[in-house]
Scaffold this motif. Structure first.
Motif, PDB file in Angstrom:
ATOM      1  N   GLY A 167     -11.950 -43.420   4.450  1.00 53.44           N
ATOM      2  CA  GLY A 167     -11.584 -43.771   5.808  1.00 53.44           C
ATOM      3  C   GLY A 167     -10.753 -42.675   6.450  1.00 53.44           C
ATOM      4  N   ARG A 168     -10.422 -42.885   7.724  1.00 50.57           N
ATOM      5  CA  ARG A 168      -9.681 -41.892   8.501  1.00 50.57           C
ATOM      6  C   ARG A 168      -8.186 -41.924   8.193  1.00 50.57           C
ATOM      7  NH1 ARG A 168     -12.074 -43.116  14.555  1.00 50.57           N
ATOM      8  NH2 ARG A 168     -13.952 -41.820  14.457  1.00 50.57           N
ATOM      9  N   LEU A 169      -7.555 -40.744   8.326  1.00 48.62           N
ATOM     10  CA  LEU A 169      -6.107 -40.625   8.211  1.00 48.62           C
ATOM     11  C   LEU A 169      -5.594 -39.777   9.376  1.00 48.62           C
ATOM     12  CD1 LEU A 169      -5.755 -39.832   4.386  1.00 48.62           C
ATOM     13  CD2 LEU A 169      -5.154 -41.990   5.506  1.00 48.62           C
ATOM     14  N   GLY A 170      -4.593 -40.260  10.074  1.00 47.68           N
ATOM     15  CA  GLY A 170      -3.958 -39.484  11.127  1.00 47.68           C
ATOM     16  C   GLY A 170      -4.527 -39.643  12.515  1.00 47.68           C
ATOM     17  N   TRP A 171      -5.689 -40.264  12.642  1.00 44.65           N
ATOM     18  CA  TRP A 171      -6.336 -40.387  13.948  1.00 44.65           C
ATOM     19  C   TRP A 171      -5.549 -41.303  14.883  1.00 44.65           C
ATOM     20  CZ3 TRP A 171     -11.654 -38.733  15.209  1.00 44.65           C
ATOM     21  CH2 TRP A 171     -12.196 -37.906  14.229  1.00 44.65           C
ATOM     22  N   ARG A 242      -6.346 -30.904  -0.215  1.00 46.95           N
ATOM     23  CA  ARG A 242      -7.519 -31.782  -0.290  1.00 46.95           C
ATOM     24  C   ARG A 242      -7.658 -32.704   0.922  1.00 46.95           C
ATOM     25  NH1 ARG A 242     -10.020 -32.858  -5.282  1.00 46.95           N
ATOM     26  NH2 ARG A 242      -9.242 -31.619  -7.046  1.00 46.95           N
ATOM     27  N   LEU A 243      -6.651 -32.726   1.793  1.00 49.30           N
ATOM     28  CA  LEU A 243      -6.670 -33.614   2.947  1.00 49.30           C
ATOM     29  C   LEU A 243      -7.411 -32.970   4.122  1.00 49.30           C
ATOM     30  CD1 LEU A 243      -2.988 -34.842   2.758  1.00 49.30           C
ATOM     31  CD2 LEU A 243      -5.017 -36.204   2.240  1.00 49.30           C
ATOM     32  N   ASP A 244      -8.274 -33.734   4.745  1.00 46.84           N
ATOM     33  CA  ASP A 244      -9.003 -33.243   5.916  1.00 46.84           C
ATOM     34  C   ASP A 244      -8.075 -33.150   7.116  1.00 46.84           C
ATOM     35  OD1 ASP A 244     -11.411 -33.054   4.589  1.00 46.84           O
ATOM     36  OD2 ASP A 244     -12.063 -35.084   5.140  1.00 46.84           O
ATOM     37  N   THR A 256       0.406 -30.323  21.766  1.00 45.60           N
ATOM     38  CA  THR A 256       1.744 -30.929  21.760  1.00 45.60           C
ATOM     39  C   THR A 256       2.779 -30.124  20.996  1.00 45.60           C
ATOM     40  OG1 THR A 256       1.180 -32.239  19.791  1.00 45.60           O
ATOM     41  CG2 THR A 256       0.769 -33.251  21.959  1.00 45.60           C
ATOM     42  N   GLY A 257       2.322 -29.117  20.255  1.00 46.02           N
ATOM     43  CA  GLY A 257       3.244 -28.340  19.439  1.00 46.02           C
ATOM     44  C   GLY A 257       3.706 -29.065  18.197  1.00 46.02           C
ATOM     45  N   LEU A 258       2.970 -30.099  17.789  1.00 47.55           N
ATOM     46  CA  LEU A 258       3.322 -30.878  16.611  1.00 47.55           C
ATOM     47  C   LEU A 258       2.378 -30.556  15.457  1.00 47.55           C
ATOM     48  CD1 LEU A 258       3.927 -34.307  18.385  1.00 47.55           C
ATOM     49  CD2 LEU A 258       5.662 -32.650  17.664  1.00 47.55           C
ATOM     50  N   ASP A 259       2.844 -30.764  14.246  1.00 45.29           N
ATOM     51  CA  ASP A 259       2.052 -30.504  13.052  1.00 45.29           C
ATOM     52  C   ASP A 259       1.150 -31.703  12.765  1.00 45.29           C
ATOM     53  OD1 ASP A 259       0.951 -29.899  10.614  1.00 45.29           O
ATOM     54  OD2 ASP A 259       2.866 -29.809   9.521  1.00 45.29           O
ATOM     55  N   PRO A 260      -0.169 -31.579  12.899  1.00 43.64           N
ATOM     56  CA  PRO A 260      -1.045 -32.727  12.688  1.00 43.64           C
ATOM     57  C   PRO A 260      -1.035 -33.247  11.252  1.00 43.64           C
ATOM     58  CG  PRO A 260      -2.324 -30.719  12.969  1.00 43.64           C
ATOM     59  CD  PRO A 260      -0.917 -30.368  13.307  1.00 43.64           C
ATOM     60  N   MET A 261      -0.599 -32.428  10.310  1.00 44.00           N
ATOM     61  CA  MET A 261      -0.546 -32.916   8.927  1.00 44.00           C
ATOM     62  C   MET A 261       0.474 -34.031   8.775  1.00 44.00           C
ATOM     63  SD  MET A 261      -1.976 -32.793   6.010  1.00 44.00           S
ATOM     64  CE  MET A 261      -2.990 -31.304   6.092  1.00 44.00           C
ATOM     65  N   THR A 262       1.494 -34.056   9.642  1.00 43.50           N
ATOM     66  CA  THR A 262       2.463 -35.155   9.566  1.00 43.50           C
ATOM     67  C   THR A 262       1.805 -36.479   9.923  1.00 43.50           C
ATOM     68  OG1 THR A 262       3.211 -34.816  11.854  1.00 43.50           O
ATOM     69  CG2 THR A 262       4.374 -33.603  10.127  1.00 43.50           C
ATOM     70  N   TRP A 263       0.772 -36.454  10.770  1.00 43.85           N
ATOM     71  CA  TRP A 263       0.051 -37.691  11.110  1.00 43.85           C
ATOM     72  C   TRP A 263      -0.834 -38.115   9.947  1.00 43.85           C
ATOM     73  CZ3 TRP A 263      -1.724 -34.581  15.919  1.00 43.85           C
ATOM     74  CH2 TRP A 263      -0.629 -34.418  16.787  1.00 43.85           C
ATOM     75  N   VAL A 264      -1.468 -37.144   9.285  1.00 46.45           N
ATOM     76  CA  VAL A 264      -2.345 -37.456   8.153  1.00 46.45           C
ATOM     77  C   VAL A 264      -1.549 -38.079   7.017  1.00 46.45           C
ATOM     78  CG1 VAL A 264      -3.869 -36.456   6.396  1.00 46.45           C
ATOM     79  CG2 VAL A 264      -4.016 -35.661   8.768  1.00 46.45           C
ATOM     80  N   LEU A 265      -0.359 -37.547   6.756  1.00 44.39           N
ATOM     81  CA  LEU A 265       0.443 -38.017   5.632  1.00 44.39           C
ATOM     82  C   LEU A 265       1.363 -39.186   5.996  1.00 44.39           C
ATOM     83  CD1 LEU A 265       1.306 -34.540   4.150  1.00 44.39           C
ATOM     84  CD2 LEU A 265       0.176 -36.366   2.887  1.00 44.39           C
ATOM     85  N   GLY A 266       1.803 -39.245   7.246  1.00 46.39           N
ATOM     86  CA  GLY A 266       2.779 -40.256   7.607  1.00 46.39           C
ATOM     87  C   GLY A 266       2.371 -41.204   8.710  1.00 46.39           C
ATOM     88  N   PRO A 283     -15.987 -43.162  -6.733  1.00 48.72           N
ATOM     89  CA  PRO A 283     -17.287 -43.174  -6.039  1.00 48.72           C
ATOM     90  C   PRO A 283     -17.518 -41.877  -5.272  1.00 48.72           C
ATOM     91  CG  PRO A 283     -16.130 -45.255  -5.720  1.00 48.72           C
ATOM     92  CD  PRO A 283     -15.154 -44.330  -6.380  1.00 48.72           C
ATOM     93  N   GLU A 284     -18.779 -41.487  -5.161  1.00 45.36           N
ATOM     94  CA  GLU A 284     -19.116 -40.175  -4.597  1.00 45.36           C
ATOM     95  C   GLU A 284     -18.624 -39.979  -3.172  1.00 45.36           C
ATOM     96  OE1 GLU A 284     -23.206 -39.231  -4.924  1.00 45.36           O
ATOM     97  OE2 GLU A 284     -23.236 -39.258  -7.118  1.00 45.36           O
ATOM     98  N   ASP A 285     -18.610 -41.025  -2.364  1.00 45.06           N
ATOM     99  CA  ASP A 285     -18.234 -40.861  -0.968  1.00 45.06           C
ATOM    100  C   ASP A 285     -16.748 -41.106  -0.713  1.00 45.06           C
ATOM    101  OD1 ASP A 285     -18.595 -43.495  -1.638  1.00 45.06           O
ATOM    102  OD2 ASP A 285     -19.530 -44.078   0.251  1.00 45.06           O
ATOM    103  N   TRP A 286     -15.949 -41.136  -1.755  1.00 41.46           N
ATOM    104  CA  TRP A 286     -14.500 -41.196  -1.622  1.00 41.46           C
ATOM    105  C   TRP A 286     -13.936 -39.782  -1.773  1.00 41.46           C
ATOM    106  CZ3 TRP A 286     -10.900 -45.601  -2.064  1.00 41.46           C
ATOM    107  CH2 TRP A 286     -11.533 -46.835  -1.834  1.00 41.46           C
ATOM    108  N   GLN A 287     -12.772 -39.538  -1.163  1.00 37.34           N
ATOM    109  CA  GLN A 287     -12.150 -38.219  -1.182  1.00 37.34           C
ATOM    110  C   GLN A 287     -10.933 -38.238  -2.107  1.00 37.34           C
ATOM    111  OE1 GLN A 287     -10.680 -37.001   2.641  1.00 37.34           O
ATOM    112  NE2 GLN A 287     -10.352 -34.878   2.024  1.00 37.34           N
ATOM    113  N   VAL A 288     -10.990 -37.458  -3.180  1.00 39.02           N
ATOM    114  CA  VAL A 288      -9.849 -37.345  -4.093  1.00 39.02           C
ATOM    115  C   VAL A 288      -8.755 -36.533  -3.402  1.00 39.02           C
ATOM    116  CG1 VAL A 288      -9.038 -36.454  -6.304  1.00 39.02           C
ATOM    117  CG2 VAL A 288     -11.282 -37.545  -6.156  1.00 39.02           C
TER     118      VAL A 288
END
Length: 319
Positions: A167-171, A242-244, A256-266, A283-288
């Protein structure tokens, strides 16, 4: 404000209810739906129950989201918890509180959203309640069934497990930033904030693949994996590489000048499903995205990012 048709006070409680539940799709498991003191339905195996409450101004804003999106979101965020148990959703009960001057048209569009998302998830709306309130408040209870598969709990992660996500993270977090600044684009992140794209079926898929522990990512990846770590007694290390980081998130970050990785992780509200598996069982369609550490590697059951504590906000908390 221009009048948009009758209000729920003008039409009355019971005529409103009848208009909302008229022609609700049924399900073979449901022998008695809305209209009596209680609903009657069958479950296969053990029942799994979860409840979520959504409050206007906290979980949604009517000037940001349409009634249909709010209806869909109300169902989606709740069924994600059933997914995270590896169960199948069966029935939904809806509690709805609203100001007396709310247009009936809004309530009907809201019901359309409820029905649409319930259909997507494979669940039936079997009852509920309405009452007056100062703001729109929605309580959704969902009942699921185990159907021959043991529920997947949070406390089963084992050292050496792979940690994977579907599933999506950070969107949704990116969408919240956009809406908070008065904009409506990129549209895809705004839509993700208005209603999550829950990976229906992912929890059952993980359970059948032998997942050891699982959770719905509602508050943020670091925060929610922290619940698995604490319940299981082992630390988890997320591999940031490993995070998209999809283009829409990069676009919002640059604007916005913000780090998008903070949205993915937090960032929360995407309702991805995270689980731990024995290596080789993912499962194959999961992301490690990481692994469960041994006690020798890290004695405290916390979540690390690239081997270090996460220094930014780990996720949403209400209080």
């Amino acid at each position: 404000m221009a009048k948009t048709g009758p209000t729920i006070a003008e039409i009355g409680e019971f005529p409103l209810i009848r208009s909302l539940v008229r022609d609700l799709p049924s399900d073979p498991a449901v022998s008695l739906g809305p209209g009596d003191d209680g609903a009657v339905f069958l479950v296969d195996g053990s029942a799994v129950v979860s409840t979520d409450v959504l409050v206007e101004g906290v979980h949604f804003r009517r000037n940001w989201s349409g009634a249909q999106d709010i209806g869909r979101k109300s169902v989606a965020v709740n069924i994600a918890d059933i997914e995270a148990m590896g169960a199948l959703p069966v029935a939904l009960v809806i509690g709805f509180s609203a100001p007396a001057d709310l247009p009936v048209s809004w309530a009907r569009e809201f019901m359309t959203g409820l029905r649409e998302e319930a259909s997507r998830a494979g669940a039936a709306i079997v009852g509920g309640d309405t009452t007056a309130g100062q703001v729109v408040t929605i309580s959704v209870t969902v009942i699921g069934q185990t159907a021959g598969v043991a529920p997947v709990r949070r406390d089963g992660a084992a050292p050496g497990d792979a940690v994977a996500v579907k599933g999506r993270l950070g969107w949704a977090a990116a969408g919240l930033v956009v809406l908070g600044r008065g904009f409506r684009s990129p549209r895809v992140v705004v839509e993700a904030q208005r209603c999550p794209e829950v990976p229906y079926g992912a929890g059952r898929q993980a359970a059948l693949a032998g997942a050891h522990a699982m959770i719905d990512v509602s508050d943020g990846l670091v925060a929610d994996l922290g619940h698995i770590a604490e319940a299981s007694g082992f630390a988890i290390d997320i591999d940031q590489a490993r995070l998209d980081l999809p283009d829409p998130l990069r676009t919002v970050g640059m604007a916005t000048g913000l780090d998008p990785m903070t949205w993915v992780l937090g960032g929360g509200e995407d309702h991805a499903i995270a689980a731990t598996f024995a290596v080789g069982d993912v499962p194959e369609d999961w992301q490690v995205v990481g692994r469960v550490l041994t006690g020798e590697e890290q004695s405290e059951p916390i979540v690390l990012v690239d081997g270090r504590p996460w220094e930014h906000q780990a996720g949403w908390t209400h209080f």
